[in-house]
Design a protein around this motif. Sequence first.
Motif, PDB file in Angstrom:
ATOM      1  N   ARG A  12       0.802  -1.130   0.272  1.00 19.09           N
ATOM      2  CA  ARG A  12      -0.035   0.172   0.013  1.00 19.09           C
ATOM      3  C   ARG A  12       0.982   1.316   0.093  1.00 19.09           C
ATOM      4  O   ARG A  12       0.553   2.295  -0.744  1.00 19.09           O
ATOM      5  N   GLY A  13       1.861   1.159   0.769  1.00 17.71           N
ATOM      6  CA  GLY A  13       2.688   2.342   0.980  1.00 17.71           C
ATOM      7  C   GLY A  13       3.584   2.726  -0.413  1.00 17.71           C
ATOM      8  O   GLY A  13       3.781   4.060  -0.792  1.00 17.71           O
ATOM      9  N   LEU A  15      -1.877 -15.072  -4.301  1.00 20.13           N
ATOM     10  CA  LEU A  15      -2.215 -13.611  -4.879  1.00 20.13           C
ATOM     11  C   LEU A  15      -3.131 -13.047  -3.886  1.00 20.13           C
ATOM     12  O   LEU A  15      -4.037 -13.365  -3.549  1.00 20.13           O
ATOM     13  N   ASN A  16      -3.049 -11.599  -4.184  1.00 21.73           N
ATOM     14  CA  ASN A  16      -3.822 -10.603  -3.361  1.00 21.73           C
ATOM     15  C   ASN A  16      -3.965  -9.409  -4.000  1.00 21.73           C
ATOM     16  O   ASN A  16      -2.967  -8.991  -4.973  1.00 21.73           O
ATOM     17  N   HIS A  17      -4.775  -8.337  -3.732  1.00 23.12           N
ATOM     18  CA  HIS A  17      -4.621  -7.102  -4.078  1.00 23.12           C
ATOM     19  C   HIS A  17      -5.045  -6.080  -2.981  1.00 23.12           C
ATOM     20  O   HIS A  17      -5.680  -6.429  -2.122  1.00 23.12           O
ATOM     21  N   THR A  18      -4.556  -4.935  -2.961  1.00 20.77           N
ATOM     22  CA  THR A  18      -4.663  -4.025  -1.841  1.00 20.77           C
ATOM     23  C   THR A  18      -6.229  -3.342  -2.026  1.00 20.77           C
ATOM     24  O   THR A  18      -6.487  -2.752  -0.927  1.00 20.77           O
ATOM     25  N   GLY A  19      -7.007  -3.534  -3.038  1.00 18.62           N
ATOM     26  CA  GLY A  19      -8.306  -2.953  -3.320  1.00 18.62           C
ATOM     27  C   GLY A  19      -9.070  -4.138  -3.276  1.00 18.62           C
ATOM     28  O   GLY A  19      -8.965  -4.965  -3.971  1.00 18.62           O
ATOM     29  N   LEU A  72       1.738  -0.479  -5.072  1.00 19.24           N
ATOM     30  CA  LEU A  72       1.824  -1.775  -5.776  1.00 19.24           C
ATOM     31  C   LEU A  72       0.505  -2.668  -5.469  1.00 19.24           C
ATOM     32  O   LEU A  72       0.424  -3.232  -4.539  1.00 19.24           O
ATOM     33  N   GLY A  73      -0.300  -2.373  -6.291  1.00 21.42           N
ATOM     34  CA  GLY A  73      -1.744  -3.246  -6.036  1.00 21.42           C
ATOM     35  C   GLY A  73      -1.684  -4.561  -6.000  1.00 21.42           C
ATOM     36  O   GLY A  73      -2.295  -5.306  -4.840  1.00 21.42           O
ATOM     37  N   THR A  74      -1.070  -5.348  -6.885  1.00 24.80           N
ATOM     38  CA  THR A  74      -1.180  -6.745  -6.812  1.00 24.80           C
ATOM     39  C   THR A  74       0.129  -7.435  -5.927  1.00 24.80           C
ATOM     40  O   THR A  74       1.080  -6.816  -6.283  1.00 24.80           O
ATOM     41  N   VAL A  75      -0.178  -8.434  -5.051  1.00 23.61           N
ATOM     42  CA  VAL A  75       0.990  -8.809  -4.230  1.00 23.61           C
ATOM     43  C   VAL A  75       0.845 -10.564  -4.566  1.00 23.61           C
ATOM     44  O   VAL A  75      -0.090 -10.976  -4.436  1.00 23.61           O
ATOM     45  N   VAL A  76       2.033 -10.954  -4.754  1.00 27.27           N
ATOM     46  CA  VAL A  76       2.224 -12.227  -5.199  1.00 27.27           C
ATOM     47  C   VAL A  76       3.226 -12.896  -4.493  1.00 27.27           C
ATOM     48  O   VAL A  76       4.614 -12.297  -4.392  1.00 27.27           O
ATOM     49  N   PHE A  77       3.144 -14.036  -3.573  1.00 26.50           N
ATOM     50  CA  PHE A  77       3.998 -14.828  -2.931  1.00 26.50           C
ATOM     51  C   PHE A  77       4.351 -15.987  -4.215  1.00 26.50           C
ATOM     52  O   PHE A  77       3.377 -16.797  -4.638  1.00 26.50           O
ATOM     53  N   LYS A  78       5.637 -15.874  -4.715  1.00 26.36           N
ATOM     54  CA  LYS A  78       5.840 -16.483  -5.833  1.00 26.36           C
ATOM     55  C   LYS A  78       6.560 -17.617  -5.957  1.00 26.36           C
ATOM     56  O   LYS A  78       7.583 -17.817  -5.051  1.00 26.36           O
ATOM     57  N   ASP A  79       5.893 -18.648  -6.472  1.00 25.03           N
ATOM     58  CA  ASP A  79       6.617 -20.145  -6.673  1.00 25.03           C
ATOM     59  C   ASP A  79       7.116 -20.741  -5.288  1.00 25.03           C
ATOM     60  O   ASP A  79       8.178 -21.162  -4.958  1.00 25.03           O
ATOM     61  N   PHE A  80       6.159 -20.620  -4.458  1.00 27.34           N
ATOM     62  CA  PHE A  80       6.353 -21.408  -3.065  1.00 27.34           C
ATOM     63  C   PHE A  80       5.694 -22.669  -3.185  1.00 27.34           C
ATOM     64  O   PHE A  80       4.533 -23.036  -3.794  1.00 27.34           O
ATOM     65  N   ALA A  81       6.745 -23.718  -2.478  1.00 28.26           N
ATOM     66  CA  ALA A  81       6.408 -25.002  -2.372  1.00 28.26           C
ATOM     67  C   ALA A  81       4.988 -25.231  -1.195  1.00 28.26           C
ATOM     68  O   ALA A  81       5.062 -24.140  -0.644  1.00 28.26           O
ATOM     69  N   PRO A  82       4.137 -26.147  -1.500  1.00 27.68           N
ATOM     70  CA  PRO A  82       3.105 -26.242  -0.470  1.00 27.68           C
ATOM     71  C   PRO A  82       3.539 -26.141   0.845  1.00 27.68           C
ATOM     72  O   PRO A  82       2.808 -25.435   1.780  1.00 27.68           O
ATOM     73  N   ASP A  83       4.657 -26.772   1.391  1.00 25.57           N
ATOM     74  CA  ASP A  83       4.816 -26.732   2.850  1.00 25.57           C
ATOM     75  C   ASP A  83       5.108 -25.444   2.956  1.00 25.57           C
ATOM     76  O   ASP A  83       4.997 -24.870   4.330  1.00 25.57           O
ATOM     77  N   ASP A  84       5.945 -24.691   2.306  1.00 24.86           N
ATOM     78  CA  ASP A  84       6.168 -23.396   2.783  1.00 24.86           C
ATOM     79  C   ASP A  84       5.102 -22.436   2.686  1.00 24.86           C
ATOM     80  O   ASP A  84       5.075 -21.476   3.554  1.00 24.86           O
ATOM     81  N   LEU A  85       4.249 -22.449   1.718  1.00 27.20           N
ATOM     82  CA  LEU A  85       3.023 -21.786   1.868  1.00 27.20           C
ATOM     83  C   LEU A  85       2.124 -22.025   2.867  1.00 27.20           C
ATOM     84  O   LEU A  85       1.432 -21.176   3.345  1.00 27.20           O
ATOM     85  N   ASP A  86       1.847 -23.145   3.234  1.00 26.94           N
ATOM     86  CA  ASP A  86       1.130 -23.719   4.346  1.00 26.94           C
ATOM     87  C   ASP A  86       1.574 -22.860   5.578  1.00 26.94           C
ATOM     88  O   ASP A  86       0.690 -22.620   6.571  1.00 26.94           O
ATOM     89  N   ALA A  87       2.773 -22.792   5.759  1.00 27.79           N
ATOM     90  CA  ALA A  87       3.486 -22.213   7.122  1.00 27.79           C
ATOM     91  C   ALA A  87       2.803 -20.857   7.105  1.00 27.79           C
ATOM     92  O   ALA A  87       2.914 -20.147   8.358  1.00 27.79           O
TER      93      ALA A  87
END
Length: 423
Positions: free
Chosen positions: A169-170, A392-396, A173-188
């Motif tokens: 937001r500051g 993925l997410n968006h600030t709006g 950058l509207g779109t936010v992506v945690f890119k190419d995370f393995a399932p276990d890393d994303l689950d955490a």
Amino acid sequence: MSADRGAAAPAVPAVPAAPAAVAVPAAVAGARREPAYTVERLDRAQDLPRQVWDELAPADDPMWGRDVFTAMQGAEIGPDAYAYLLVREDGLPFAVLPLSAVHGLRLDRVVGPRERRLMAPVARALPRLVRVPMLFCGNFLGQGHVMGRGRLPAAVALLLVREVMDFARGHRLGTVVFKDFAPDDLDALRPGLDREGFFTVASLPDTELLLEQPDFESYLATLPAKPRRNARNKIRKFRRQEDLRMEVLDGFGHLVPEMMGLYRQVMDRADQTLDVLDEEFVRALSAGKGDGDGGEGGQGEGAGAEQRLVACFQGERLVGYLHCLFRGRGAVGARIGMDYALAHRARLYHNLHYAAIELAIARGCRHIRFAQTAYEPKREFGCELVEQTYALNHTGRLPRTILRLLLPPALEAARAQALAPRS
């Protein structure tokens, strides 16, 4: 995949400096005291001492060497700003999440061929409509992780994801992506991702070859019959090219201009181009520049991931290469370049990879990873597909709803196209 070079990247808006610490409340009185977690923002990878970086980074992933990130910071490979969220546990470094900001990402360069054709008229007439500001969390050039000491507690996941959204937001950058995370890393990260409204989509899988053989001939012998015959046939065809030779080079800075010309030939044929490396990145990484604690690094001990260039020459002319990085027991064939005028008759693509596999085995590596492209030949090498995910997410609120509707089908179509069998 990179931002459009035709237009200058907008300046990063000034924002107030991140607070030195954002505390997570301690446990209630009478209970066992829980650790106190705080977060601060670093501007450069070098702001974290090398010893601490190496303790937190994945031990066997060369793309997470600090020298890779410092080379990115001085190059023009897509992002126009970087930051590192450092979490401390009771004052000591506990976890780090790198951030990469791209203010003009070209959507038509990250979708599949069909979607790109549909977007082409818009890209020509109104190019601003296909450029979006985006924040990438993790490693812009590799698999996503949160560097850290073990699995993240829920308190850290909540803290990190909140800080990511505040940063987005500051910096507009509207779109936010945690890119190419393995399932276990994303689950955490789930507690934080769920609280902020992220959704997930499968990204292109990574390719990994497990190395359990003592030598290259033993590796060939473990392949199924047809891939083994194909491999030996391609190796024979290369060896019949009397004007070609394969070498493994420790130092290759003098070859960088030739490497970039061959790399561009590959990128001109690529279906998707999120990141496109420039000469400054390759030169800085090959020389280990700018990654010292108070001085320039080098190729010796403490200079980060070790590197070798698997290089093919025609006479004295470089006609193909695979840039290999090593860290711990892991190896990566990071980027490839080829002269397509002779690539087919010499089976250059396959033989560069065979040479890299032989090199990794000789160095005692337990696995080698290759890029998220050309899945069919990599399956023939014996590679396994390593599933990865975008969050993925968006600030709006309204753009977030639109993203949920439009982006998953486009990314899934691009993934299906990339994984489809080809002759």
